[in-house]
Write a protein that holds these residues in place. Structure first.
Motif, PDB file in Angstrom:
ATOM      1  N   GLU A  20      -5.463   6.892 -15.307  1.00 17.99           N
ATOM      2  CA  GLU A  20      -5.570   7.569 -14.009  1.00 17.99           C
ATOM      3  C   GLU A  20      -5.356   6.546 -12.917  1.00 17.99           C
ATOM      4  O   GLU A  20      -6.060   5.535 -12.869  1.00 17.99           O
ATOM      5  CB  GLU A  20      -6.975   8.134 -13.788  1.00 17.99           C
ATOM      6  CG  GLU A  20      -7.430   9.167 -14.773  1.00 17.99           C
ATOM      7  CD  GLU A  20      -8.827   9.662 -14.381  1.00 17.99           C
ATOM      8  OE1 GLU A  20      -9.780   9.304 -15.087  1.00 17.99           O
ATOM      9  OE2 GLU A  20      -8.941  10.368 -13.378  1.00 17.99           O
ATOM     10  N   ALA A  21      -4.404   6.804 -12.031  1.00 21.30           N
ATOM     11  CA  ALA A  21      -4.153   5.892 -10.915  1.00 21.30           C
ATOM     12  C   ALA A  21      -4.123   6.696  -9.625  1.00 21.30           C
ATOM     13  O   ALA A  21      -3.610   7.809  -9.593  1.00 21.30           O
ATOM     14  CB  ALA A  21      -2.818   5.182 -11.103  1.00 21.30           C
ATOM     15  N   ALA A  22      -4.706   6.125  -8.580  1.00 22.26           N
ATOM     16  CA  ALA A  22      -4.745   6.815  -7.290  1.00 22.26           C
ATOM     17  C   ALA A  22      -4.512   5.829  -6.154  1.00 22.26           C
ATOM     18  O   ALA A  22      -5.103   4.749  -6.125  1.00 22.26           O
ATOM     19  CB  ALA A  22      -6.100   7.505  -7.107  1.00 22.26           C
ATOM     20  N   GLY A  23      -3.619   6.209  -5.263  1.00 24.85           N
ATOM     21  CA  GLY A  23      -3.412   5.453  -4.027  1.00 24.85           C
ATOM     22  C   GLY A  23      -2.905   4.034  -4.214  1.00 24.85           C
ATOM     23  O   GLY A  23      -3.220   3.152  -3.413  1.00 24.85           O
ATOM     24  N   LEU A  24      -2.082   3.806  -5.247  1.00 20.23           N
ATOM     25  CA  LEU A  24      -1.630   2.428  -5.507  1.00 20.23           C
ATOM     26  C   LEU A  24      -0.647   1.967  -4.442  1.00 20.23           C
ATOM     27  O   LEU A  24       0.339   2.647  -4.137  1.00 20.23           O
ATOM     28  CB  LEU A  24      -0.956   2.330  -6.876  1.00 20.23           C
ATOM     29  CG  LEU A  24      -1.819   2.665  -8.079  1.00 20.23           C
ATOM     30  CD1 LEU A  24      -1.028   2.437  -9.363  1.00 20.23           C
ATOM     31  CD2 LEU A  24      -3.102   1.852  -8.074  1.00 20.23           C
ATOM     32  N   ARG A  25      -0.947   0.788  -3.907  1.00 19.93           N
ATOM     33  CA  ARG A  25      -0.062   0.183  -2.910  1.00 19.93           C
ATOM     34  C   ARG A  25       0.212  -1.262  -3.311  1.00 19.93           C
ATOM     35  O   ARG A  25      -0.676  -1.965  -3.798  1.00 19.93           O
ATOM     36  CB  ARG A  25      -0.709   0.205  -1.517  1.00 19.93           C
ATOM     37  CG  ARG A  25      -1.114   1.590  -1.071  1.00 19.93           C
ATOM     38  CD  ARG A  25      -1.611   1.587   0.366  1.00 19.93           C
ATOM     39  NE  ARG A  25      -0.524   1.398   1.304  1.00 19.93           N
ATOM     40  CZ  ARG A  25       0.201   2.388   1.817  1.00 19.93           C
ATOM     41  NH1 ARG A  25      -0.048   3.643   1.506  1.00 19.93           N
ATOM     42  NH2 ARG A  25       1.177   2.124   2.653  1.00 19.93           N
ATOM     43  N   ARG A  26       1.464  -1.698  -3.104  1.00 18.14           N
ATOM     44  CA  ARG A  26       1.829  -3.092  -3.357  1.00 18.14           C
ATOM     45  C   ARG A  26       2.926  -3.482  -2.385  1.00 18.14           C
ATOM     46  O   ARG A  26       3.957  -2.801  -2.281  1.00 18.14           O
ATOM     47  CB  ARG A  26       2.319  -3.273  -4.802  1.00 18.14           C
ATOM     48  CG  ARG A  26       2.568  -4.733  -5.174  1.00 18.14           C
ATOM     49  CD  ARG A  26       1.259  -5.502  -5.214  1.00 18.14           C
ATOM     50  NE  ARG A  26       1.376  -6.786  -5.869  1.00 18.14           N
ATOM     51  CZ  ARG A  26       1.309  -7.972  -5.229  1.00 18.14           C
ATOM     52  NH1 ARG A  26       1.213  -8.003  -3.905  1.00 18.14           N
ATOM     53  NH2 ARG A  26       1.369  -9.096  -5.910  1.00 18.14           N
ATOM     54  N   ARG A  27       2.669  -4.589  -1.677  1.00 19.80           N
ATOM     55  CA  ARG A  27       3.629  -5.104  -0.701  1.00 19.80           C
ATOM     56  C   ARG A  27       3.956  -6.539  -1.088  1.00 19.80           C
ATOM     57  O   ARG A  27       3.063  -7.306  -1.438  1.00 19.80           O
ATOM     58  CB  ARG A  27       2.991  -5.057   0.690  1.00 19.80           C
ATOM     59  CG  ARG A  27       3.700  -5.882   1.730  1.00 19.80           C
ATOM     60  CD  ARG A  27       3.008  -5.779   3.068  1.00 19.80           C
ATOM     61  NE  ARG A  27       3.223  -4.456   3.669  1.00 19.80           N
ATOM     62  CZ  ARG A  27       3.019  -4.192   4.949  1.00 19.80           C
ATOM     63  NH1 ARG A  27       2.555  -5.124   5.757  1.00 19.80           N
ATOM     64  NH2 ARG A  27       3.247  -2.997   5.416  1.00 19.80           N
TER      65      ARG A  27
END
Ligand code: ADP
Ligand code: MG
Length: 235
Positions: A20-27
């Motif tokens: 389960e993954a939620a709201g993943l952000r990567r910059r």
């Protein structure tokens, strides 16, 4: 049903989801301007389900898989593996990543690489040997068990790396383009191992450009512009 419902398989209950993954952000910082690779990705994969992730080269598939498997921490969002937050040292039995660059230990033979995740647990030596042999045979690399990775073709190394990921029967298997270097003779063995792992109750997430892998999937997610842009209906 919306694309988000499909991406998260919302017809099921949250408790069933192995991943389960939620709201993943990567910059990533770049001199010409930072690149927002993941801009809020939500997804789930249930036990017994094979889900594919499509997306053009550079769309962030490998970044997403690295964050999901705990290899990269990401900048925001949460990942749960069988209900627990993922960590960098998540045990192989819970989550195994087959990275695009394979990550085989160069100083170990093919057979030793496959046995490695089992040797880190209390699996008896005879069972380690049996499981290693079973997987090497299933993936047509059993004659190569004593060779070191630099003595194998990339396609052979790819199958050894898949065998290593499968060895501990992980609850969640995450594979990055696992058929990218295979030929018509060896691809079917890899496809059948991926499908079999899901059919035996594993949650399997595969990033791929390969239509033959998408054809095996229960659901397909399309990653574009940092989000799951479209998720096709379950078959
Ligand atoms: P895909 O697997 O879909 O081809 P990637 O996840 O490998 O895409 O890469 C997505 C984008 O993130 C690309 O623009 C890539 O250049 C950039 N990127 C990936 N890893 C890094 C990193 N460690 N540092 C900086 N930029 C990165
Ligand atoms: Mg990639």
């Amino acid at each position: 049903m919306t694309a988000t419902d499909l991406a998260t398989g919302s017809t099921g209950t949250a408790g069933e989801h192995a991943l389960e993954a939620a709201g993943l952000r990567r910059r990533f910082p770049h001199p010409g301007g930072d690149v927002d690779v993941l801009r809020g990705v939500d997804l789930t994969v249930a036990a017994g389900e094979l889900v594919t992730v499509a997306g053009r080269s550079g769309s962030g598939k490998s970044t997403l898989l690295a964050v999901l498997s705990g290899f990269d921490t990401g900048d925001a969002g949460s990942v749960r593996i069988v209900g627990e937050p993922v960590t960098a040292d998540v045990p192989w039995q819970r989550c195994a990543l087959l990275p695009q660059a394979l990550g085989l230990v160069q100083e170990l033979t093919a057979g030793e690489n496959v046995a490695l995740p089992l040797r880190l647990t209390d699996v008896p030596a005879a069972a380690v040997q049996a499981r290693t042999t079973e997987l090497l045979e299933a993936l047509f690399v059993d004659g190569l068990a004593d060779r070191y990775p630099p003595e194998l073709s990339f396609g052979q190394q790819q199958r050894v790396a898949l065998a290593r990921a499968l060895a501990p029967r992980p609850a969640v298997l995450i594979a990055d383009e696992p058929t990218a270097h295979l030929d018509a003779g060896t691809a079917p063995a890899v496809l059948s191992q991926l499908r079999a792992h899901a059919d035996q109750g594993g949650a399997v997430l595969v990033a791929t450009h390969d239509d033959a892998v998408h054809a095996l999937a229960d659901r397909r997610l399309d990653l574009a512009h940092g989000v799951v842009a479209r998720a096709s209906l379950p078959r």
